[in-house]
Design a protein around this motif. Structure first.
Motif: not given
Lengths: 241, 291, 332
Positions: C56-60, C105-112, C210-217, C219-226
């Motif tokens: 939800n941090i990223l999606g919601g 991993l989240g950062l990588g997908i996000g940057l792409i 916007t890009l920075k905030l989306k990347l933060i979201a 990364v945090v979201s991905g880290a929690l899932m991991g």
């Protein structure tokens, strides 16, 4: 007066289509500039290049003696360029006060350790714009003219030095046009430089100190409003002779 | 182990397979590429088409005939889907992003589970005169008839749709709706009706492609997942909405996949399309033929 | 929909009260009434609270749909496996390493893909899930398709069994995930993400990076899932790609917030508690296919009929009640 914004040799192409070709334009501190031109003449492309939504292919845009090339839109906003959108783009899940809180938080009070009274300040700006009674309403319930005012209010919350108003009056009634004009005059009175893009000629005539006309991506005329309407090139561009 | 024979074989297979990939993707190229609908459920419709073909083949129908018969049924299905999508999301504009994606994701998931509940998780295949035979060019190069039939049908389908979009009035209207809705409504056509028609066509084409899918090989309900990668890879590689690009992109994917399959083993094949897709998004998101 | 400041008090009470309730329930479970079924079911629900809150941090908040929760979850599990095999690392280290890896991993997908439209990000997450699964399937070190069995070490001091310890860790993780998602929602980041969801171009133009905030979201979201996936190896004593990369994680992590309500931290919690429990009951009593079907149908139903989830329905009811007597309706 010193130059605030300097557009030098700016060009922009979309594939084979030339949207802007070698545009040169200086805007002075505190000026009220009207930007006119027929549909598709490149007005919106030009301000998109200034605000950073598009990258110009050639030329440079200088603001407060700093070259803006390569800066993202939000970085330009922080340096003092704000714009309103032709079709209002409110943050629709937020109230008008919350809409204004975004630029207040991200630009005006960015990095300020002790947060100011953001809510109070947002309310003050909205009251100033004549939206005092809709401050906490849902955006879905706002009328067209109220949405236009919200656009301007949100732009102003970033405390810009330059405000670009993109057709803020299109589709409004006479009385509403006067209302928005009054707001723009008031802002200009506080020393803000304003570029107004508009199709409504009488608004342009009343508001602008100087008018420039774009046609097919080129600046074809520049002068005081009364001269511009008499300019044969401008008449040809509009009437398509 | 590298050998020229293997490479040539892989190339031939890849081109045949690639044409098939273009055919399964062209519906998506229309619905997502041109109409901008986030149609994540496209591969599920494809697999549903394959299962419907299997069901009809049970009555002794030829799979391609079954596909042609299913096309109008899927056309109606597509029209209904678009009407739903339009009424729920597109009409209101704004929030279609998250909700539209979640909607189609959910639909894809429901189709997959329904297929499992009705048909079970086992693989299904069809029979026809051209399935199981092959044409032998050399000892190393045997091309199964099924692949040739699918290739021919896919080529016809892809070229046919490209011509339809380029030459007919409705086809041009569909292309116009993607670029300029206002101009289209000035011409007197209703953009929503045009899009609805186009989505119907896209879904009908998917039914035929589904028949090809089960001709090419056995089908199971979860096949849709792999085809999310293949179809979106082809559409992105082609450049959104480019029909001729779709054919070229399909061929590229087909060749890339068979080469990896031949030299690294079948277990790596699923990653090819998705890997290519990721590279494309990172390097050239507008695609090979996009502006 | 009163001002943010006024609702904060109640919000705080819900959060603190919820945390205390969860801890008490956990202690009761760990010491008293523990049957394996209730214990396992609770563990899974807690796990889903972490995944749903993270999604939800990223999606919601920002409106970028992650279809690849399973990729992050499984990568967390396999990172833990690596840490065990390589360094014999303790659980805490496994979790930290997993969070770091999946954050990257989240950062990588996000940057792409985060510079592109939302759907490309979504497709990229599916792509990463399949590519990672293929890599794991083909890597003998991680057990390939057959998977690997792992022995559990002795539990650490106050805990008498490893199960209880894992359960306690998952309780802590759920509370932290909810706390983080709540913090983000109410901080400047949350307001920026919401602006991005409403209108990204406008957000950028009023100064939101916007890009920075989306990347933060991301990364945090991905880290929690991991992090949620890290204890998987020890919990199951076994890890294998097909179940670790199961689509069920991706669908549930997305369906739970949408059903609960994506606009606030509590939505994913409601969704996870509700859907998680229903899933546990249906899987055992009826069938696992039907359980999956229910998730799909509920997802589509809520997306179409109640896009603001249960939270939105409750709010609507509340405003209706408070506006009773007032003849004039609100907006719309």
């Amino acid at each position: 007066m010193s130059t605030l914004l300097s557009i030098a040799g700016v060009s922009k192409h979309f594939g084979g289509f030339t949207a802007l070709s070698n545009v040169n334009l200086d805007v002075a501190q505190g000026e009220r500039l009207g930007l006119i031109g027929p549909n598709g003449s490149g007005k919106t492309t030009l301000i998109n290049c200034v605000s950073g939504a598009l990258k110009n292919d050639a030329g440079s845009i200088t603001f407060k003696n700093e070259n803006l090339n390569g800066l993202a839109p939000h970085q330009r906003t922080r340096r003092g360029i704000a714009r309103s959108f032709q079709i209002p783009r409110p943050f629709h899940s937020m109230t008008p006060v919350e809409n204004l809180a975004v630029p207040l938080e991200y630009v005006t009070y960015r990095g300020v350790a002790h947060k100011h009274d953001i809510k109070g300040e947002a309310e003050a700006i909205l009251r100033d714009m004549g939206l005092g009674d809709k401050m906490h309403a849902a955006c879905a319930g706002l009328s067209q003219v109220e949405l236009r005012k919200l656009e301007l209010a949100r732009a102003m919350a970033a405390r810009p030095a330059l405000l670009i108003s993109d057709e803020a009056m299109a589709g409004l009634s006479h009385a509403e046009v006067d209302e928005v004009l009054a707001i723009l005059f008031k802002l200009s009175g506080t020393g803000i430089t304003i570029i107004m893009i508009e199709h409504i000629m009488h608004a342009i005539m009343r508001f602008s100190e100087r008018v420039v006309c774009l046609d097919a991506g080129e600046l074809i005329a520049e002068g005081v409003p009364t001269d511009i309407v008499k300019n044969p090139d401008v008449q040809r561009a509009y009437l398509g002779a | 182990m590298f050998s020229w024979d293997l490479l040539i074989g892989a190339l031939v297979f890849g081109l045949l397979l690639g044409c098939f990939y273009a055919a399964v993707s062209i519906g998506l190229s229309l619905s997502f590429g041109l109409l901008d609908v986030p149609h994540i459920a496209h591969p599920s419709f494809l697999v549903a088409g394959a299962y419907a073909t299997w069901w009809l083949a049970g009555f002794g129908w030829d799979p391609i005939l079954a596909g042609l018969f299913l096309a109008p049924v899927f056309f109606v299905l597509g029209v209904v889907m678009y009407r739903l999508y339009y009424a729920m999301f597109e009409k209101h504009g704004s929030d279609a992003g998250l909700r539209g994606l979640a909607f189609f994701f959910g639909v894809a998931f429901i189709i997959e589970v329904c297929l499992i509940l009705v048909f079970g998780v086992d693989q299904r295949l069809v029979e026809a005169v051209y399935i199981g035979k092959s044409i032998d060019f050399t000892d190393d190069l045997r091309i199964p008839m099924r692949l040739l039939v699918a290739f021919a049908a896919a080529l016809l389908l892809t070229i046919g749709l490209t011509l339809y979009l380029g030459k007919t009035y409705m086809g041009r209207a569909i292309k116009a709706v993607a670029q300029d809705q206002i101009a289209l409504s000035l011409m007197g056509a209703d953009p929503v009706k045009v899009k609805q028609w186009a989505f119907g066509i896209a879904t009908a084409v998917t039914a035929i492609a589904g028949a090809l899918l089960i001709i090419i090989g056995p089908v199971d309900p979860q096949l849709g997942r792999i085809y999310i990668g293949r179809t979106f890879c082809v559409v992105v590689l082609a450049g959104l909405g480019s029909m001729s690009g779709t054919l070229v992109a399909g061929l590229i994917l087909g060749v890339a996949e068979t080469i990896v399959l031949t030299f690294f083993g079948a277990s790596w094949a699923p990653a090819v399309a998705f890997g290519l897709l990721l590279v494309m998004l990172g390097v050239r998101p507008q695609g090979l033929f996009g502006r | 929909m009163s001002g943010k400041m006024s609702s904060m008090g109640g919000n705080n009470r819900i959060f603190v009260g919820g945390c205390i309730a969860v801890v008490l329930a956990a202690i009761a479970l760990m010491t008293g009434v523990r049957t394996d079924y209730v214990f396992n079911a609770s563990y899974v629900v807690l796990q889903f609270i972490v995944l749903a809150s993270a999604w939800n941090i990223l999606g919601g908040y920002a409106g970028y749909v992650n279809f690849g929760t399973s990729a992050f979850f499984a990568m967390g599990g396999y990172t833990a496996l690596f840490m065990i095999k390589m360094f014999n690392a303790p659980l805490l280290v496994q979790i930290i390493a997993a969070a770091c890896c999946t954050g990257v991993l989240g950062l990588g997908i996000g940057l792409i893909s985060l510079r592109l439209r939302g759907i490309f990000f979504s497709i990229a997450t599916v792509a990463v899930a399949i590519v990672l699964e293929t890599v794991i399937l083909n890597t003998d070190y991680f057990g390939g398709a057959k998977g690997l069995q792992m022995m559990r070490p002795e539990p650490i001091a106050p805990f008498t069994s490893y199960d209880t310890m894992l359960f306690f860790v998952m309780v802590l993780m759920a509370i932290s995930a909810v706390a983080i998602s709540r913090y983000i929602e109410q901080s400047w980041i949350g307001r920026g993400l919401r602006a991005i969801k409403d209108n990204e171009e406008a957000a950028e133009c009023v100064g939101v990076p916007t890009l920075k905030l989306k990347l933060i979201a991301t990364v945090v979201s991905g880290a929690l899932m991991g992090a949620a996936g890290a204890p998987l190896v020890m919990y199951m004593r076994f890890i294998e790609p097909v179940s670790a990369f199961s689509l069920n994680y991706s669908v549930s992590a997305l369906a739970m917030p949408i059903i609960g309500g994506t606009s606030s931290w509590i939505g994913p919690v409601i969704g996870a508690l509700l859907l998680g429990s229903v899933q546990q009951i249906v899987t055992v009593t009826i069938s696992s296919e039907l359980n999956v079907l229910i998730v799909g149908v509920l997802l589509v139903f809520f997306v179409v009929v109640a896009p603001d989830g249960i939270l939105g329905l409750v709010r609507k009811l509340r405003t209706k009640n408070s506006a009773k007597g007032d003849a004039k309706g609100g907006a719309q």
